[in-house]
Scaffold this motif. Structure first.
Motif, PDB file in Angstrom:
ATOM      1  N   LYS A 126       0.825  -1.203   0.000  1.00 22.99           N
ATOM      2  CA  LYS A 126       0.000   0.000   0.000  1.00 22.99           C
ATOM      3  C   LYS A 126       0.862   1.258   0.000  1.00 22.99           C
ATOM      4  O   LYS A 126       0.388   2.346   0.256  1.00 22.99           O
ATOM      5  N   PHE A 127       2.160   1.057  -0.246  1.00 23.43           N
ATOM      6  CA  PHE A 127       3.136   2.144  -0.225  1.00 23.43           C
ATOM      7  C   PHE A 127       3.210   2.813   1.142  1.00 23.43           C
ATOM      8  O   PHE A 127       3.436   4.010   1.258  1.00 23.43           O
ATOM      9  N   ASP A 128       2.998   2.011   2.183  1.00 23.33           N
ATOM     10  CA  ASP A 128       3.138   2.501   3.553  1.00 23.33           C
ATOM     11  C   ASP A 128       4.557   2.232   4.042  1.00 23.33           C
ATOM     12  O   ASP A 128       5.129   1.167   3.772  1.00 23.33           O
ATOM     13  N   PRO A 626       0.586   0.158 -10.148  1.00 23.08           N
ATOM     14  CA  PRO A 626       1.594   1.115  -9.697  1.00 23.08           C
ATOM     15  C   PRO A 626       2.899   0.471  -9.277  1.00 23.08           C
ATOM     16  O   PRO A 626       3.948   1.108  -9.316  1.00 23.08           O
ATOM     17  N   TYR A 647      -2.072   7.616 -13.175  1.00 21.04           N
ATOM     18  CA  TYR A 647      -1.109   7.788 -12.089  1.00 21.04           C
ATOM     19  C   TYR A 647      -0.068   8.841 -12.455  1.00 21.04           C
ATOM     20  O   TYR A 647       0.320   8.983 -13.612  1.00 21.04           O
ATOM     21  N   ARG A 648       0.374   9.545 -11.428  1.00 23.06           N
ATOM     22  CA  ARG A 648       1.601  10.333 -11.511  1.00 23.06           C
ATOM     23  C   ARG A 648       2.603   9.617 -10.613  1.00 23.06           C
ATOM     24  O   ARG A 648       2.439   9.588  -9.397  1.00 23.06           O
ATOM     25  N   GLN A 650       3.750   6.828  -8.536  1.00 22.11           N
ATOM     26  CA  GLN A 650       3.015   5.753  -7.866  1.00 22.11           C
ATOM     27  C   GLN A 650       1.733   6.253  -7.203  1.00 22.11           C
ATOM     28  O   GLN A 650       1.081   5.510  -6.483  1.00 22.11           O
ATOM     29  N   GLU A 651       1.377   7.506  -7.479  1.00 28.60           N
ATOM     30  CA  GLU A 651       0.186   8.094  -6.858  1.00 28.60           C
ATOM     31  C   GLU A 651      -0.965   8.135  -7.858  1.00 28.60           C
ATOM     32  O   GLU A 651      -0.830   8.676  -8.962  1.00 28.60           O
ATOM     33  N   VAL A 652      -2.088   7.561  -7.478  1.00 31.31           N
ATOM     34  CA  VAL A 652      -3.248   7.597  -8.358  1.00 31.31           C
ATOM     35  C   VAL A 652      -3.832   9.014  -8.330  1.00 31.31           C
ATOM     36  O   VAL A 652      -4.067   9.593  -7.274  1.00 31.31           O
ATOM     37  N   ILE A 653      -4.020   9.598  -9.513  1.00 30.61           N
ATOM     38  CA  ILE A 653      -4.509  10.973  -9.632  1.00 30.61           C
ATOM     39  C   ILE A 653      -5.981  10.986 -10.028  1.00 30.61           C
ATOM     40  O   ILE A 653      -6.771  11.776  -9.528  1.00 30.61           O
TER      41      ILE A 653
END
Length: 688
Positions: A126-128, A626, A647-648, A650-653
């Motif tokens: 979860k990119f945590d 991602p 995505y930008r 790894q962030e969903v835009i």
């Protein structure tokens, strides 16, 4: 530091791995390197999957992988297998599993092999960023081991093989928090699962370390081999592949750079080339890569091992009255002057725009082209407009042209530099805009040299102590390094090692010349030979040439020059050493894909391929979302039927964008970031 990751850096030897039984077709050990591919049809479409599998096998595929994202697909593997066996096809089937241990446990009772990804099998991403103590980390590892143990026991009971397949883009939050986004993290992710397999006395295991970034991919495989040996684990066979390689020429070049580099050092027991094309197109490419090594050991000329230079250094020390001993035989790889597990570019002096911090340069060989005219330079990326009477260079414009004994009879476009043979340079009045190319013998005796830049042709044998002294003494010298050895990449690498050992910092142009080959063979061989060197930080430029039959026309010569020029830039980009065009990190499609991947990739490429250096990930589903496009600037990911997430990084835009609007909104996102430029349209036609 233990650098040993292959049997030899100079002699072609395949790593002797443990044999693994996969149905009736074993891999590893003394078996040939096998070919694998993956279906793209929905796994619930039994007949579609069967027909596609038959086409893949006909094309040369030996193992067929089929996705099983849930229990229902895993159950349907039995129907697919029954129909294939009924039709006389006995190719081993492999179930591809992500996220669903229960599907894996069912599939292991049906197919000959299961593939699990330790990054998402009972783990999460979860990119945590998570802070672990040693005890809390150990507890989390034990939880995952207990979830994995039933699959190991089932595989052992049913005689099913397993691939533990780490993907760079899907490392779990736990691994990333502990090891970072590194090859070591990839290796440790697999070893956690592998240690449990050995505890259970289950050894029917294959390993892979896939990444879209060829540098990361090669480093991870090398480090895996070194860690297996260091921990005393079995020498498990390796499945080689570059994930999300893309399509067409770019996908083939990128695959050859990564896979070929490892094959050169004897690593790899099975190969899958991941192209955004029909899966039956993958097997012939994999086979072409593999076939190059069938007779390599017999065809290769001997290359002095690195220990030879080590022994010479000992003798030199003794002559100087210094201590030195050679009583311990050191593995060849441990004597390597470079770190095989981390990218460092060889330190070189800057000579004009070569070496130092400059990107690697491209030289085009025009020495055999008859009757050169202005328009002919289009083949090397310099476009001439007769109406405007001027040149325009595209992003794939060669930096240098080598004209040999026939200097170009007209003024070259600004920025393009010409290299001529030393004798032609002398006869032409030693023009300042021409740079001479010497043989090693000519360079040693020449009384005249260009004040700024001089090229010297060399090979491993010509790099004698005397020749190295001449290079060291001349800060304007640049080597053009070649070989005629069938074991080409290791011999050129050996020459680089000699330069490093002797502290020679002159830049080097890698020169590869090929006989009459098919365009695809040239593409794959050059990507392997040059790319393998670039991945180790070796090389400040490239020049490629190939033989053509004498009766070939000028148009055929120009076509070949154009292909070689594009190939040179493609190799530099695939090795991540010079970005000159848009890079597409696109998955090869599978039964999970939620849109027509080939059509969509072609559409996005048509709209964006003028964006120099931008990386765009195109993924068919969230499994390859991602994470798999880990280092892309932008991402286009299927999240539902007709729905796209943008995505930008790894962030969903944007979520659930209608497919028909998604490309326009992707471009709008680039505009917001200031990365969009309008495609250039030539006002006047370009002749040629």
């Amino acid at each position: 530091m233990n650098k040993t990751y292959c049997p030899s850096l100079t002699e072609y030897k395949r790593r002797l791995s443990r044999e693994v039984q996969i149905g009736d077709l074993p891999m590893g050990g003394l078996n040939p390197i096998r070919v694998q591919s993956m279906t793209t049809v929905d796994t619930m479409d039994t007949l579609g999957s069967v027909e596609q599998t038959l086409r893949m096998v006909e094309a040369g595929c030996e193992y067929v992988r089929i996705t099983a994202p849930s229990v229902k697909e895993a159950q349907n593997l039995l129907e697919i297998k029954k129909e294939l066996r009924k039709r006389g096809c006995n190719a081993p089937l492999i179930a591809d599993i992500h996220f669903t241990p229960n599907a894996a446990e069912l599939a292991a009772r049906i197919v000959e092999k299961v593939r699990v990804n330790p990054g998402n099998y009972a783990d999460k991403k979860k990119f945590d960023v998570i802070e672990y103590t040693d005890s809390s980390y150990a507890a989390e590892v034990e939880r995952i081991r207990e979830r994995f143990r039933p699959l190991v026991q089932i595989c052992k009971q049913y005689g099913t093989a397993m691939r533990i397949g780490t993907n760079h883009g899907s490392l779990s939050d736990r691994i990333l928090s502990r090891y970072g986004d590194t090859p070591l993290g990839m290796v440790e992710s697999a070893l956690e699962f592998l240690r449990l397999c050995e505890e259970e006395n289950y050894y029917n295991v294959v390993l892979s370390m896939k990444a879209s970034n060829t540098q990361v991919m090669v480093q991870a495989y090398r480090l895996l081999v070194q860690k297996l040996d260091e921990e005393g684990l079995q020498p498990y066979p390796l499945h080689l592949g570059v994930t999300e390689a893309g399509e067409a020429e770019d996908g083939r070049i990128k695959s050859a750079v990564g896979i070929g580099t490892l094959l050169e050092d004897g690593l790899g027991d099975t190969v899958r080339v991941s192209l955004t094309e029909a899966p039956e197109a993958e097997a012939p490419v994999a086979k072409a890569l593999i076939d190059r090594y069938t007779n390599r050991a017999a065809e290769a000329k001997p290359i002095a091992p690195l220990a030879a230079d080590f022994m010479a250094a000992v003798v030199d020390n003794a002559a100087l009255g210094q201590s030195g001993t050679a009583t311990v035989v050191t593995p060849d790889a441990d004597l390597s002057p470079i770190d095989p597990f981390q990218y460092h570019r060889r330190a070189t002096r800057e000579v004009l725009n070569l070496g130092g911090q400059n990107v690697p340069r491209v030289m085009a060989d025009l020495s055999r082209l008859p009757g050169l005219e202005y328009a002919d330079l289009r083949a090397v990326g310099h476009l001439y407009s007769a109406f405007l009477d001027k040149f325009q260079m595209n992003d794939l414009g060669a930096d240098y042209v080598y004209s040999g004994q026939r200097p170009i009879p007209f003024m070259l476009p600004n920025g393009l530099k010409e290299v001529v043979d030393f004798s032609a340079w002398q006869d032409g009045g030693q023009r300042p805009d021409h740079f001479p190319a010497f043989t090693a013998a000519e360079f040693a005796t020449a009384t005249a040299r260009h004040p700024d830049l001089n090229f010297v042709f060399h090979n491993l044998a010509s790099l004698t102590e005397e020749a190295l002294g001449h290079l060291h003494a001349d800060p304007t010298a640049v080597l053009i390094l070649a070989t005629d050895n069938a074991h080409a990449m290791p011999e050129i690498r050996r020459a680089f090692f000699r330069l490093i050992d002797k502290k020679i910092t002159n830049p080097v142009i890698i020169n590869r010349q090929y006989p009459v080959l098919t365009p695809e063979q040239t593409q794959l061989y050059a990507a392997t030979d040059v790319g393998g060197l670039l991945l180790d930080g070796l090389g400040d430029g490239v020049v490629l040439s190939t033989e053509l039959l004498p009766e070939r026309s000028k148009e055929e010569w120009l076509q070949t020059l154009d292909q070689l020029n594009q190939l040179s830039f493609g190799i530099l980009q695939a090795a991540r050493t010079r970005m000159s065009k848009t890079e597409y990190i696109s998955c090869p499609s599978c039964g999970r894909t939620l849109f027509d991947l080939q059509e969509t990739t072609a559409m996005i490429r048509k709209r964006t391929d003028h964006l120099k250096g931008v990386k765009i990930g195109i993924m068919g589903c969230i499994v390859n979302g991602p994470g798999e496009m880990a280092d892309a600037d932008y991402g286009y990911v299927g999240v539902g039927k007709g729905k796209i997430a943008l995505y930008r990084g790894q962030e969903v835009i944007k979520k659930s964008v209608p497919e028909e609007q998604a490309v326009d909104q992707l471009i709008d996102l680039m505009r917001e970031d200031g990365k969009w430029i309008e495609p250039m349209v030539l006002e006047e036609p370009v002749i040629g």
